[in-house]
Design a protein around this motif. Structure first.
Motif, PDB file in Angstrom:
ATOM      1  N   VAL A 175       0.877  -1.169   0.000  1.00  0.00           N
ATOM      2  CA  VAL A 175       0.000   0.000   0.000  1.00  0.00           C
ATOM      3  C   VAL A 175       0.914   1.218   0.000  1.00  0.00           C
ATOM      4  CG1 VAL A 175      -1.801   1.287   1.205  1.00  0.00           C
ATOM      5  CG2 VAL A 175      -1.789  -1.222   1.294  1.00  0.00           C
ATOM      6  N   SER A 208      -0.309  -7.713  -4.564  1.00  0.00           N
ATOM      7  CA  SER A 208      -1.202  -6.595  -4.875  1.00  0.00           C
ATOM      8  C   SER A 208      -0.521  -5.271  -4.578  1.00  0.00           C
ATOM      9  CB  SER A 208      -2.509  -6.690  -4.076  1.00  0.00           C
ATOM     10  OG  SER A 208      -2.317  -6.315  -2.722  1.00  0.00           O
ATOM     11  N   THR A 210      -1.887  -1.331  -3.743  1.00  0.00           N
ATOM     12  CA  THR A 210      -2.929  -0.329  -3.545  1.00  0.00           C
ATOM     13  C   THR A 210      -2.271   1.039  -3.519  1.00  0.00           C
ATOM     14  OG1 THR A 210      -4.306  -1.852  -2.255  1.00  0.00           O
ATOM     15  CG2 THR A 210      -4.764   0.502  -2.039  1.00  0.00           C
ATOM     16  N   PHE A 324      -5.293  -1.558  -7.196  1.00  0.00           N
ATOM     17  CA  PHE A 324      -6.434  -0.707  -6.828  1.00  0.00           C
ATOM     18  C   PHE A 324      -5.888   0.666  -6.462  1.00  0.00           C
ATOM     19  CE2 PHE A 324     -10.128   1.033  -4.872  1.00  0.00           C
ATOM     20  CZ  PHE A 324     -11.207   0.314  -5.382  1.00  0.00           C
ATOM     21  N   SER A 325      -6.576   1.698  -6.924  1.00  0.00           N
ATOM     22  CA  SER A 325      -6.088   3.055  -6.710  1.00  0.00           C
ATOM     23  C   SER A 325      -7.196   3.955  -6.176  1.00  0.00           C
ATOM     24  CB  SER A 325      -5.552   3.624  -8.035  1.00  0.00           C
ATOM     25  OG  SER A 325      -5.153   4.965  -7.879  1.00  0.00           O
ATOM     26  N   ASP A 407     -16.510   0.007  -3.762  1.00  0.00           N
ATOM     27  CA  ASP A 407     -15.484  -1.035  -3.725  1.00  0.00           C
ATOM     28  C   ASP A 407     -16.020  -2.388  -4.177  1.00  0.00           C
ATOM     29  OD1 ASP A 407     -14.038   1.005  -2.692  1.00  0.00           O
ATOM     30  OD2 ASP A 407     -13.355  -0.042  -0.902  1.00  0.00           O
ATOM     31  N   ILE A 448      -9.274  -1.410   2.404  1.00  0.00           N
ATOM     32  CA  ILE A 448      -7.994  -1.823   1.819  1.00  0.00           C
ATOM     33  C   ILE A 448      -7.544  -3.156   2.400  1.00  0.00           C
ATOM     34  CG2 ILE A 448      -5.533  -1.267   1.694  1.00  0.00           C
ATOM     35  CD1 ILE A 448      -6.317   1.696   1.564  1.00  0.00           C
ATOM     36  N   ARG A 451      -9.697  -6.091   1.321  1.00  0.00           N
ATOM     37  CA  ARG A 451      -9.412  -6.491  -0.056  1.00  0.00           C
ATOM     38  C   ARG A 451      -8.142  -7.334  -0.115  1.00  0.00           C
ATOM     39  NH1 ARG A 451      -8.656  -1.874  -1.989  1.00  0.00           N
ATOM     40  NH2 ARG A 451     -10.869  -1.414  -2.225  1.00  0.00           N
ATOM     41  N   CYS A 452      -7.129  -6.917   0.620  1.00  0.00           N
ATOM     42  CA  CYS A 452      -5.880  -7.680   0.639  1.00  0.00           C
ATOM     43  C   CYS A 452      -6.095  -9.077   1.204  1.00  0.00           C
ATOM     44  CB  CYS A 452      -4.830  -6.943   1.474  1.00  0.00           C
ATOM     45  SG  CYS A 452      -4.211  -5.412   0.745  1.00  0.00           S
TER      46      CYS A 452
END
Length: 470
Positions: A175, A208, A210, A324-325, A407, A448, A451-452
């Motif tokens: 992240v 991932s 972010t 993801f942003s 999301d 966040i 999602r992870c």
């Protein structure tokens, strides 16, 4: 003459605001440390009151650990750790006492790492530091890079990496806030190119990424702060960045150990200390003959549109990594003109910049930074970065992307696509001071981390920390 005087006034105001904010952050950290030390010594007047029922005292949760300080957190096995990467002028765990750059978000999960990287060093150098922070060993900036930019090849030694088992079977979630997002992208490319001697790396080491207000395509703010739009690398003679340059040089030259342990700009590999260069070396540094500001190996050239285009031309979006942003903005349209969307909602340090960035116009006598550039595309901003820059990599080529409002719109996640969401907020709303964001802070970071943990995986869902078997 009037324009010159107005420019000096603007410079004075901007410098004063930034200095006051820096002093506020520094003094807050010192006050917190004094309070902790007093509480540890048994002074009842300075003990932190217990949190209200049902609330978690995030700040206090890691105080004892921060006071003990020494041993690094070493993670092993599954699930993959979440690595929070700070932006420009940022700091990791262990700097500024017990203060958290991510405002305590790291306490939301048991397996979170917060590396301390150079706060003003280049994207390249920070990416190298991030690798060795996780894997362990002595930071190797690379032979060619070190020779070109005039600093030592090797840096800090991590006797034990914070995630030594890191490989494609044990990948990580990143992240990145602000410039931290671009640092991760550069590191990811280095992993794919096996750019670390002695390590058989690959792009699958990153599960991932972010990006939180990420500097993915540069920012027009760099030009207001002093970078020249002509080349994106040189500085104006009189500007905010010149004041910053002088302050950093003196800070590093004085090399006061306790102060640099408290906060470090990250230029130790340039060896600017008086112990190394003496007084004559200080003169050379101030005159711009040597050092990172002379060679251009620092963060600001990388954050110009030209600098970002150069970096992006070497970076890929990888098919097995989830992206993801979150793009932030504090602007709106009023009678067709882009203006700040709020007065009280923008941090005082950023309000002037929000207004200025709305009005940015690329100099007519200077070549456009890229084909298809339009000023109006870069008007929306959060006071530090342009919103168009934060959504996904766009220049020199646009990477696969998908705009989402909620999301849940992107579930199930598909790797190799930049999902992006635009949220209302300035550039520092979700860092340092969690009270400013209020409930939005928890909603953002909870989303966040969820999602992870539950949506970004290549095989079967990993075991979530603290999740007990039924």
């Amino acid at each position: 003459m009037a324009r010159f005087i107005l420019g000096l006034v603007e410079l004075g105001v901007s410098a004063a605001v930034h200095l006051l904010f820096g002093f506020y952050v520094f003094s807050t950290a010192v006050a917190a440390d004094i309070s902790q030390a007093a509480a540890a010594s048994g002074c009842p007047l300075l003990r932190r009151p217990p949190p209200a029922a049902g609330l978690v005292d995030v700040a206090a949760a890691g105080e004892e650990e921060e006071r003990q300080g020494a041993a690094p957190v070493v993670l092993d096995g599954s699930p993959p750790p979440i690595v929070l990467v700070h932006g420009i002028f940022g700091f990791g765990k262990g700097r500024l006492g017990g203060m958290s750059y991510f405002a305590g978000a790291e306490k939301k999960d048991d397996r979170v790492l917060v590396p301390d990287l150079g706060s003003l060093t280049s994207i390249h150098d920070r990416a190298r530091e991030l690798f060795y922070y996780l894997k362990g060993g002595q930071v190797d900036y690379g032979v060619e890079h070190s020779q070109v930019y005039g600093h030592t090849r090797f840096g800090r030694i991590y006797d034990t990496g914070h995630y030594p088992v890191w490989d494609e079977q044990n990948p990580v979630h990143f992240v990145g806030h602000s410039a931290g997002a671009q640092v991760v992208r550069v590191l990811h490319q280095m992993l794919a190119e096996k750019a670390f001697p002695g390590h058989d790396t690959s792009e699958d080491w990153v599960l991932s990424l972010t990006s939180l207000s990420g500097a993915l395509n540069g920012t027009t703010r760099t030009y207001y702060d002093g970078m020249l739009a002509e080349d994106g690398r040189s500085m104006k003679s009189i500007c905010l960045l010149q004041l910053c340059r002088l302050g950093v040089i003196v800070y590093d030259w004085l090399d006061i150990p306790w102060l640099k342990n408290y906060y470090n700009f990250g230029f130790d590999h340039f060896e600017m200390s008086w112990r190394k260069v003496g007084f004559s070396g200080l003169v050379d540094l101030l005159l711009g003959n040597t050092g990172p500001f002379s060679s251009g190996d620092w963060i600001l050239p990388d954050l110009t549109i030209q600098g970002s285009l150069k970096i992006n031309s070497t970076l890929k979006t990888f098919p097995n990594t989830f992206y993801f942003s979150y793009a932030t903005k504090r602007t709106r349209k009023l009678f067709g003109i882009t203006v700040p969307s709020s007065v009280l909602g923008v941090h005082p340090m950023l309000f002037l910049r929000v207004l200025q960035m709305c009005m940015w116009r690329h100099p007519q006598n200077v070549p456009l930074p890229y084909k298809g550039y339009r000023d109006e595309d870069w008007e929306d901003n959060d006071g530090a970065l342009n919103t168009i820059s934060m959504t996904h990599p766009r220049i020199p080529i646009e990477h696969p992307n998908r705009f989402v409002i909620d999301d849940s719109d992107c579930n199930p996640l598909q790797p190799g696509i930049w999902y992006y969401k635009i949220i209302e907020g300035d550039h520092i709303l979700f860092i340092v001071n969690r009270e400013r964001a209020g409930v939005q802070f928890d909603l953002l970071y909870d989303g966040i981390f969820e999602r992870c943990r539950k949506h970004a995986f290549r095989k079967s869902p990993p075991t979530v920390p603290n999740e007990t078997s039924q």
